[in-house]
Design a protein around this motif. Sequence first.
Motif: not given
Length: 322
Positions: A222-223, A226-227, A246, A249, A252-253, A273-274, A276-277
Amino acid sequence: MENFSSRLWTHLSVILGTEEEVYIRRRIFALANSINKHLDKFRVIYCGSRAEGLSQPESDIDQMDVNGNISVSENPTDLDIDKVMITRDIKPGFGKLRRSNSQKNKLYFGDGLIQTQDGLFLSSSFSRDDFLRQMLNHFPCAVAHGPCLSIQERLTVDLDILRCFSCKWPQIASEWIDRRRHYGWPSSDLIQDIVQDGCLLISIGNPNSHEVHSFNHTQFLCYGLLKLFLTHAINSNTQVKDLLCSYFLKTSLFYCIEEENIAWNKENLLDCFWTCLRRLLKWIWDEYCPNYFIKDNNVFEGKICGSNSKPYSMLISGSNFS
């Protein structure tokens, strides 16, 4: 959705690395850090994307050069300290370094101390500029990148070198130690290890790799996803390129793992993923991203605010620019 997440999980493992590959990458850097930990005067700590287990073309290495000759504490009664960190009446997450009675201060910072009515304080600009001058003698092709020296030529990977000082865990971050956690992350042992290691003082806040090393493989992927989203979706847009980093991001994670009731497994990767976003999008709308260790420190300050926050929000939420 579960079938798609599973296939995405498998595909990302090919791109970013399998559990075994990520483990080996981390162990290499962890071994180097363990060896350097026993050096007396200057200790080197490797962090950044490569040390965290990622091995993408854009992945970098951060080299933290810790001056072992200088010790810092908030408590002026600590024995053998060289700098007292003053945090009162200063923005959360920051501090001033006042000289103690140690004679070593004159040896290392004789020209970098500023006299005030409260005592002699270390000039952050002197410390940064002096470090850059020293390093440029060894790496003449390097360029200044904020408080870092960035080396790109003649290396297969970008390397950022940064001078810092070791400090005991600050009082302002004590809330993080006792924070109520419903889902068991980070573990009490991990918290104890992080606090025992203390923090590193630099001209700006720095990330911590302890937490990333504790990720399961789904959290790691997931990290990485995001990157990849940052590199190929956000930074490909000229209106917002390079304003989001990053570290936002990762923050958030961290919060999602700690606070969200979500299954961090192969079948649920896309939802992770969503999640975190969505949190990141809310922060952008609010123009406030709380530092993971010190919630009162807004890491968006001076970066994501005012006119540049709207394009980010529209891009991440999938809207078109007008």
